[in-house]
Structure formats: C-alpha cells, structure tokens
Design a protein around this motif. Structure first.
Motif, PDB file in Angstrom:
ATOM      1  N   GLU A   1       9.817 -21.497  -7.572  1.00  0.00           N
ATOM      2  CA  GLU A   1      10.397 -22.442  -6.627  1.00  0.00           C
ATOM      3  C   GLU A   1      10.224 -22.020  -5.168  1.00  0.00           C
ATOM      4  O   GLU A   1       9.849 -22.854  -4.332  1.00  0.00           O
ATOM      5  CB  GLU A   1      11.896 -22.604  -6.931  1.00  0.00           C
ATOM      6  CG  GLU A   1      12.163 -23.151  -8.323  1.00  0.00           C
ATOM      7  CD  GLU A   1      13.610 -22.998  -8.750  1.00  0.00           C
ATOM      8  OE1 GLU A   1      13.901 -23.207  -9.947  1.00  0.00           O
ATOM      9  OE2 GLU A   1      14.457 -22.668  -7.898  1.00  0.00           O
ATOM     10  N   ILE A   2      10.463 -20.773  -4.854  1.00  0.00           N
ATOM     11  CA  ILE A   2      10.405 -20.322  -3.463  1.00  0.00           C
ATOM     12  C   ILE A   2       8.998 -19.871  -3.089  1.00  0.00           C
ATOM     13  O   ILE A   2       8.415 -20.334  -2.104  1.00  0.00           O
ATOM     14  CB  ILE A   2      11.400 -19.174  -3.206  1.00  0.00           C
ATOM     15  CG1 ILE A   2      12.807 -19.559  -3.664  1.00  0.00           C
ATOM     16  CG2 ILE A   2      11.378 -18.779  -1.723  1.00  0.00           C
ATOM     17  CD1 ILE A   2      13.422 -20.681  -2.883  1.00  0.00           C
ATOM     18  N   ALA A   3       8.440 -18.953  -3.893  1.00  0.00           N
ATOM     19  CA  ALA A   3       7.116 -18.414  -3.579  1.00  0.00           C
ATOM     20  C   ALA A   3       6.002 -19.391  -3.933  1.00  0.00           C
ATOM     21  O   ALA A   3       4.928 -19.368  -3.325  1.00  0.00           O
ATOM     22  CB  ALA A   3       6.903 -17.089  -4.305  1.00  0.00           C
ATOM     23  N   GLY A   4       6.229 -20.237  -4.923  1.00  0.00           N
ATOM     24  CA  GLY A   4       5.219 -21.226  -5.286  1.00  0.00           C
ATOM     25  C   GLY A   4       4.077 -20.672  -6.110  1.00  0.00           C
ATOM     26  O   GLY A   4       2.981 -21.239  -6.116  1.00  0.00           O
ATOM     27  N   VAL A   5       4.294 -19.562  -6.806  1.00  0.00           N
ATOM     28  CA  VAL A   5       3.274 -19.009  -7.704  1.00  0.00           C
ATOM     29  C   VAL A   5       3.853 -18.997  -9.116  1.00  0.00           C
ATOM     30  O   VAL A   5       4.740 -18.220  -9.425  1.00  0.00           O
ATOM     31  CB  VAL A   5       2.824 -17.588  -7.268  1.00  0.00           C
ATOM     32  CG1 VAL A   5       2.056 -17.656  -5.965  1.00  0.00           C
ATOM     33  CG2 VAL A   5       4.000 -16.641  -7.107  1.00  0.00           C
ATOM     34  N   GLU A   6       3.347 -19.849  -9.963  1.00  0.00           N
ATOM     35  CA  GLU A   6       3.890 -19.965 -11.322  1.00  0.00           C
ATOM     36  C   GLU A   6       3.233 -18.916 -12.211  1.00  0.00           C
ATOM     37  O   GLU A   6       2.442 -19.229 -13.108  1.00  0.00           O
ATOM     38  CB  GLU A   6       3.669 -21.383 -11.845  1.00  0.00           C
ATOM     39  CG  GLU A   6       4.400 -22.437 -11.013  1.00  0.00           C
ATOM     40  CD  GLU A   6       4.212 -23.840 -11.552  1.00  0.00           C
ATOM     41  OE1 GLU A   6       3.568 -23.979 -12.610  1.00  0.00           O
ATOM     42  OE2 GLU A   6       4.710 -24.783 -10.924  1.00  0.00           O
ATOM     43  N   GLU A   7       3.595 -17.664 -11.943  1.00  0.00           N
ATOM     44  CA  GLU A   7       2.950 -16.550 -12.634  1.00  0.00           C
ATOM     45  C   GLU A   7       3.905 -15.755 -13.507  1.00  0.00           C
ATOM     46  O   GLU A   7       3.489 -14.816 -14.178  1.00  0.00           O
ATOM     47  CB  GLU A   7       2.307 -15.607 -11.597  1.00  0.00           C
ATOM     48  CG  GLU A   7       1.222 -16.286 -10.786  1.00  0.00           C
ATOM     49  CD  GLU A   7       0.679 -15.403  -9.671  1.00  0.00           C
ATOM     50  OE1 GLU A   7      -0.357 -15.769  -9.088  1.00  0.00           O
ATOM     51  OE2 GLU A   7       1.289 -14.360  -9.371  1.00  0.00           O
ATOM     52  N   MET A   8       5.196 -16.116 -13.502  1.00  0.00           N
ATOM     53  CA  MET A   8       6.172 -15.400 -14.314  1.00  0.00           C
ATOM     54  C   MET A   8       6.938 -16.364 -15.199  1.00  0.00           C
ATOM     55  O   MET A   8       7.148 -17.529 -14.844  1.00  0.00           O
ATOM     56  CB  MET A   8       7.152 -14.625 -13.430  1.00  0.00           C
ATOM     57  CG  MET A   8       6.522 -13.487 -12.665  1.00  0.00           C
ATOM     58  SD  MET A   8       7.759 -12.431 -11.905  1.00  0.00           S
ATOM     59  CE  MET A   8       8.509 -11.680 -13.347  1.00  0.00           C
ATOM     60  N   GLY A   9       7.357 -15.875 -16.347  1.00  0.00           N
ATOM     61  CA  GLY A   9       8.116 -16.715 -17.262  1.00  0.00           C
ATOM     62  C   GLY A   9       8.637 -15.918 -18.432  1.00  0.00           C
ATOM     63  O   GLY A   9       8.515 -14.697 -18.488  1.00  0.00           O
ATOM     64  N   ALA A  10       9.238 -16.624 -19.368  1.00  0.00           N
ATOM     65  CA  ALA A  10       9.766 -16.012 -20.587  1.00  0.00           C
ATOM     66  C   ALA A  10       8.745 -16.156 -21.699  1.00  0.00           C
ATOM     67  O   ALA A  10       8.244 -17.247 -21.955  1.00  0.00           O
ATOM     68  CB  ALA A  10      11.080 -16.675 -20.976  1.00  0.00           C
ATOM     69  N   ILE A  11       8.444 -15.043 -22.334  1.00  0.00           N
ATOM     70  CA  ILE A  11       7.466 -15.018 -23.422  1.00  0.00           C
ATOM     71  C   ILE A  11       8.193 -14.586 -24.685  1.00  0.00           C
ATOM     72  O   ILE A  11       8.924 -13.594 -24.688  1.00  0.00           O
ATOM     73  CB  ILE A  11       6.321 -14.044 -23.109  1.00  0.00           C
ATOM     74  CG1 ILE A  11       5.631 -14.462 -21.809  1.00  0.00           C
ATOM     75  CG2 ILE A  11       5.319 -13.981 -24.249  1.00  0.00           C
ATOM     76  CD1 ILE A  11       4.656 -13.449 -21.279  1.00  0.00           C
ATOM     77  N   GLY A  12       8.002 -15.309 -25.773  1.00  0.00           N
ATOM     78  CA  GLY A  12       8.683 -14.996 -27.019  1.00  0.00           C
ATOM     79  C   GLY A  12       9.981 -15.772 -27.149  1.00  0.00           C
ATOM     80  O   GLY A  12      10.403 -16.499 -26.245  1.00  0.00           O
ATOM     81  N   ARG A  13      10.633 -15.626 -28.310  1.00  0.00           N
ATOM     82  CA  ARG A  13      11.860 -16.371 -28.589  1.00  0.00           C
ATOM     83  C   ARG A  13      12.928 -15.427 -29.123  1.00  0.00           C
ATOM     84  O   ARG A  13      12.640 -14.373 -29.692  1.00  0.00           O
ATOM     85  CB  ARG A  13      11.608 -17.475 -29.618  1.00  0.00           C
ATOM     86  CG  ARG A  13      10.680 -18.571 -29.132  1.00  0.00           C
ATOM     87  CD  ARG A  13      10.313 -19.513 -30.263  1.00  0.00           C
ATOM     88  NE  ARG A  13      11.475 -20.224 -30.787  1.00  0.00           N
ATOM     89  CZ  ARG A  13      11.953 -21.354 -30.292  1.00  0.00           C
ATOM     90  NH1 ARG A  13      11.367 -21.898 -29.230  1.00  0.00           N
ATOM     91  NH2 ARG A  13      13.013 -21.933 -30.823  1.00  0.00           N
ATOM     92  N   GLY A  14      14.187 -15.826 -28.929  1.00  0.00           N
ATOM     93  CA  GLY A  14      15.291 -15.075 -29.488  1.00  0.00           C
ATOM     94  C   GLY A  14      15.316 -13.634 -29.042  1.00  0.00           C
ATOM     95  O   GLY A  14      15.170 -13.312 -27.869  1.00  0.00           O
TER      96      GLY A  14
END
Length: 692
Positions: free
Chosen positions: A158-171
């Motif tokens: 949202e702030i930096a504008g680089v969609e390079e991080m996220g959640a990987i895997g479940r539970g």
C-alpha cells in the motif's frame, strides 16, 4: 457523527471511525499488533479485544466500525482474560530470545506481554522454526519471531507500492516473506523495521551494535534529498549508530527513505579530518595556518572577476551565507548554488518552490510530471502521490522516460515538444488539467538542468497560467529539487551577481584559463576534469571528487556534526542539530570561512566577516533573508512576475538527474551499505528488466 459510550464516557467520533479509535479518543489505551493508523485494517492479532454490550463475546475493536449507542467496556475481567489468552497464543511459537534480539527495549510484544500477558504459559510443545528470508542489505530477518500481523505485507503493497511480500502456505505452515527471494526493490524498505511490532524485521547494518538505552538521541533534519525529512539520530560517543524517522505530517509523515536510514556508515568512512595542501603534485597534510597561507598566497594580485565559488548539495544556509559574504569581500560576482546547472530563476521565489506543499499533493485531482522521476528523486514525495492515487480520482501524465513509479500514469511524451503542445492547448492533457478543480504539475531537475532549461521553465509557467493551476488558495506549480541546499541557496542569493558567471560559465572559464581561483563548498558533482589549471580550494567532509581535484583541502563537518538551517523543496526552513562532533581537525563550515577571512583581511585581501558566533551570523542572515528565520513555516510565494524564457527548445528527451539512487552524494558513495544496495538493485533490475 456516531456517539457511543466507552467505560461510561460519551464519545463522538468521525463517520467511518473504528471502535479502537473511539476508545483512544476517550483516553483509553488499547493494545494492538496488526493495527496501524496508515495501513488497511487486517484484524489478525485480536489483541485489541474489548467488550461490547449485547455481544456474546469480545470484539476486535480495530475492525468494528463505531456506531451510535454502542456501549464499550475496555477493562473488565472478560477483556483481561481474553487479552491474556491472545498473548498466550502469540507466544506459543515465539522463541523468547529477548536478550539477543535487536528489538529488545523497543519491542511492542515485549511491552504488551508485560502489561497484558499472564506471566506464564501452559504450552510446552516444541516451537516451530521458520527459515530466514533475504530482503536486501537493509532489513535483517528472524522470521521465527514473526506473529503474522502482516504489517510488512500491507506496507510494501500500500505505501511502498511493491507487491513483493505476502503470506505463503496455510495454517501452521504459513510464513511471511517475499514471493521471490531477492532484495526488495523499494526505496522505502527500511520502514519495515519501524512498523514490525516484534523482532522479526530489524535493521541489518545496526545488528548487535548497540542497545537503545546506550544511545544519545538528537532530533534533526535529513539532507539526502530535498524533502527535509524529520529524523532522530542515535549516536554513541562520536559515532552515529542509526537514523530513525520523526513524525511530521506535512513533510515525511512517519517514514524515511532508505538512503536517509542506512547511509550512516558513510559518515565514518573517507572522512577529511585535517587540512591538505598540494605540493609536488600530491596532497600533503598541513596545519590550518599553512592551508590558509596557501590560499592567501594564491589570491594575491587576483582580480575578483577571476575568482568564483560553487556550493554543493548538502551545504547548510549558514555556510553559504558566510561564503557569499567572503566572495563579496573579494569582489567576485561569480558564484552559484546550482552545481547541476539548473536554469532556475532566483528572482521569483514561486518559480523554484514546490508551491502546493508536500501535504497538498493529497488535494490534487490532476498531475503533470515533467522530466521527473519522483520515486528516485524524492521517494517520500512519490509515496504521497501514490497515497493520493489510491484514493481515486487522480489523473497523472508523465513527460519524460518511462519509469515504474508505483502507480498508473499516462505517458504523454519524452521531451519539450510534448510540453509545448500542452502549453499551446494542442494536447488532450491540457483539457484534463483545465477541467480539474486542483490541478498541479511537478517540474523536475531533469527538465531544468539542460541548455534549454529556461525555455522549459517558461513553458511550464504558460501551462500553469493557461490551465488554471494558479488560483485563489491554490498554486499547482511545483519544482521538485534533489538537493537539500538548493532552495536556501536561491533564497540567500547564492547566484551570480551583476556580470557574474553561473556554474556552466564558471566551469567554462576555468577550462579556458580565465579563472584563477575556485572555491568548492561541498561541490562534488561537477566535471572536475574541465577545470583546467585553476587553483581549487575544496571545503567539505569527504574525500570525494572535489577533494581529489583540490589544491587546498579544508575539512568541514557533515550534517550530523553541526547546527545549521536547511530549506526543503516546498520552502520550509528547518533546523538541523548537532548530534556528534566532527573528526580530527574538521570544523563547522562557517567557522572555517570566518577564520580564512581573518587571514585574508590581514593581508589586505577582502574584508573580515562581520560575525564571530553562530547567533551573530544568523541574525545577519535572517535580516538579509527573513524566510530563514521562520522555522517550520511555509509562506505562500507571490505569483505574478514573469520567469523562464521564450524561444526554441532542444529536441532531445528529458532524463532523470538520478542515475543510481543509492550513489547521489559523497556520504552515500562512502557507505558500504549503499554500495551493497546499489549492487542488489542492479542485480534485480538485470534479472527482471524493471525499474532501478
């Protein structure tokens, strides 16, 4: 407006506010990990639970909209038990390695576990471990500590504008990290360290270097760009250990750029800590008196017209004022603070300011970027543009090279021809600007630091007037500077006097032998090879290009080592405060010039500067330039007098003045961290072919 009751106290809040914000308005402290005022609501951690009347269970106050007639209780046995349970769950897999964690002493998890936790855990199962992630040379990861608040993910997106991080895997197997294992490509990545509420993300160059209670904290101003970010410098002894952001809603909010944060190791490397005089073709260590004597000896018999001075990008206003007085005493009109040769008009203040103000970007509904890549030139200005873009209703056009600015824009053209079409009303974007309620343009140094820069400035003024960018209560004409010293230099009149030479003329005169002595005040970005046999006096703090070319080197103080005044791109004067002392024999710049003037006056060269203390200097400086005395104020500059020039423009395209974001000044070029960032960015750019 919703009116609700919090612990028996009636509170009225703005529409759209959450229960958490209502509780804070009532003076109640609500613990939280995932919630952040500048990020979208996630509702992950559940630490902000409160009791709501008629609700069968506690509610997450950060995700619950405030509504009329709500009855909220924040300190009941049920709330206490719920928070203790949440904290117990959060600590199930946390390694509890506080003694060796760099976040220790500044950790939200640590503080809230003490305030809201049970003091013991009923879980004795093995804790899970998570592999470390590589986020680049600035951010260090220990992801086993991560509590999945997703602040870092939301900031990057949202702030930096680089969609390079996220959640990987479940539970239980979910991990937070980059989608591709490589350095983050944002110029704001260091802010991840500030928003991480635990020790999962810490500052890599600072790792295991110091504890927060060991450090002396000084509130000052950053000089790596022209934004004027408010920062706090933490130092131990004579060494700057780290730089952190300070809150200033109108300038940098609570963010700082990666250069600001991580270039501090450059302050200790390649420093000039004693005077030098060139003898036999090599610079030799000298005393102050020997250095001054060498300058005085060379100035004897030299006419003022054959003396010149250029001020660099990191210089404080006091030093430029002192050098201007010295040049006046020597009878020289040849001086300039625009070492890139930008064709700015110093006679009209509105012509070189960011008149809208950085915070004013959030009101704009149309934006024309001219020869500017704000992501590289002023990362926090770019973040503010993105913030406005995400709200919707902002139309952006760009004239210049294609670039990844972290938001969508319409590429209108590459150079002055397109700009002239808009000025003449022959381009569709002219109608877009004219139809907007609060249109604005941003004119970059890439459009001004060229031979036809004055004509480009004139075209930009025509657009501002024809498209209605200047009206009551709104001035949408903006110049984006890249140098922290530039606006103060223009305000002070550190520009050619009557019949004087500007930077381009000074360099040309030196090359053809028409200049005898050249003072470089922290000026390292000019072509040193073009100076011919001119006698060069370099005054600065790093052994960079200017010191290598100099005949006499006078060691000055870096921005962390002196009290000074800087004026940011919007015309806001701000005070920098000394955090540490300069190394060796280095001194504050104005004191060097004052001592030099004493020696010169003693030999009948010029006159002694009429001040012998910083307060006395400032009184004279403010008397000459009153805006420099109005600290943290932005005065609306008068619009009326013509500026710029008419005439033909050159056909070649605009180019950004910033080639390598991490190597823009002597401090950055001396920093090993910035060198590592530059190498990582080049690798990422080569691998993907994207923005650098």
């Amino acid at each position: 407006m919703p009116k609700l009751t919090v612990d028996g106290q009636e509170v009225t809040v703005e529409p759209g506010a959450t229960v958490l914000q209502a509780c804070e308005a009532a003076g109640k402290e609500i613990p939280r990990f995932c919630y952040h005022e500048r990020l979208s609501i996630a509702g992950n951690c559940r630490m902000c639970l409160v009791e709501m009347e008629k609700s069968p269970k506690p509610i997450a106050s950060c995700a619950m909209p405030a509504a009329d007639n709500m009855v909220i209780k924040t300190n009941t046995p049920q709330v206490k038990k719920a928070r203790e349970g949440v904290m117990e769950f959060l600590l199930i897999n946390h390694p509890l390695d506080c003694p060796i964690c760099d976040q220790g002493g500044e950790c939200d998890l640590q503080d809230q576990a003490m305030a809201y936790g049970r003091g013991l855990s009923r879980f004795d199962e093995n804790k899970r471990a998570v592999a470390e992630k590589f986020l680049g040379p600035i951010v260090k990861t220990v992801m086993t500590r991560c509590i999945h608040c997703t602040r870092c993910v939301r900031f990057a997106t949202e702030i930096a504008g680089v969609e390079e991080m996220g959640a990987i895997g479940r539970g239980e197997h979910m991990e937070i990290g980059p989608y591709v294992e490589r350095a983050l490509t944002s110029e704001l990545s260091g802010n991840l360290v500030d928003i991480c509420p635990v020790g999962a993300l810490t500052l890599k160059p600072y790792a295991f270097a110091a504890r927060p209670w060991e450090l002396k904290k000084t509130e000052t101003i950053d000089v790596h760009d022209a934004v004027g970010s408010n920062v706090r410098i933490d130092a131990r002894g004579r060494e700057v250990m780290r730089v952190l952001p300070r809150l200033h809603e109108d300038v940098n909010e609570e963010w700082i750029s990666d250069k600001t944060r991580a270039a501090v190791d450059g302050l200790m490397r390649q420093r000039l800590d004693r005077p030098y005089v060139r003898q036999g073709g090599r610079l030799q260590p000298a005393t102050w008196s020997e250095a001054f004597a060498a300058i005085a000896g060379r100035l004897k018999g030299v006419a003022g017209a054959r003396i010149a001075a250029i001020a660099g990008d990191l210089v404080d206003a006091e030093a430029m004022f002192a050098l201007k007085c010295l040049m006046d005493g020597l009878g020289s009109p040849n001086r300039d603070c625009r070492q890139d040769g930008a064709r700015l008009d110093p006679g009209v203040r509105a012509s070189y300011l960011f008149n809208t103000g950085i915070a004013g970007i959030e009101q704009a509904d149309a934006l024309l970027l001219i020869g500017s890549n704000p992501r590289l030139e002023a990362a926090l200005v770019n973040a503010r543009i993105r913030k406005r873009y995400l709200k919707g209703g902002l139309k952006i056009g760009l004239i210049g090279p294609h670039a990844d600015l972290s938001y969508r824009y319409e590429h209108l053209g590459a150079g002055p021809d397109t700009l002239r079409e808009i000025a003449d009303g022959r381009h569709s974007f002219a109608a877009t600007l004219a139809a907007a309620a609060k249109p604005m343009l941003i004119l970059g140094q890439g459009a001004l630091a060229r031979n036809d820069g004055a004509q480009v400035l004139g075209l930009a003024r025509r657009i501002a007037e024809s498209a209605g960018l200047v009206k009551d209560g709104w001035n949408g004409f903006n110049v984006l500077h890249t140098a922290a010293a530039r606006v103060a230099g223009l305000d002070l009149g550190f520009v050619p006097g009557p019949g004087g030479l500007d930077t381009t003329g000074i360099i040309a005169a030196a090359g053809r032998g028409a200049l005898d002595v050249l003072f470089l005040l922290g000026a390292d970005e000019i072509d040193m090879k073009a100076l011919g046999r001119t006698f060069v006096v370099y005054q600065g703090h790093h052994g960079d290009a200017g010191a290598n070319r100099a005949d006499v080197v006078l060691p000055g103080a870096a921005y962390t080592e002196k009290d000074g005044t800087y004026v940011n791109t919007e015309g806001r004067a701000q005070s920098a405060i000394r955090a540490v002392f300069p190394p060796g024999d280095a001194r504050e710049d104005w004191t060097i010039l004052r001592a030099l003037s004493d020696v010169l006056a003693g030999q009948g060269l010029g006159r002694m500067l009429p001040f012998d203390s910083l307060p006395a200097l400032r009184r004279q400086m403010i008397q000459a330039t009153p805006t420099l005395g109005r600290i943290d104020q932005v005065e609306r500059a008068a619009w009326g007098a013509a500026f710029g020039a008419d005439g033909a423009t050159e056909p070649h395209a605009f180019a950004s003045p910033v080639g390598d974001y991490f190597m823009t000044n002597p401090i950055c070029r001396a920093s090993t961290t910035m060198a590592a960032c530059s190498a990582a960015r080049s690798h990422a750019r080569g691998a993907t072919g994207t923005h650098g």
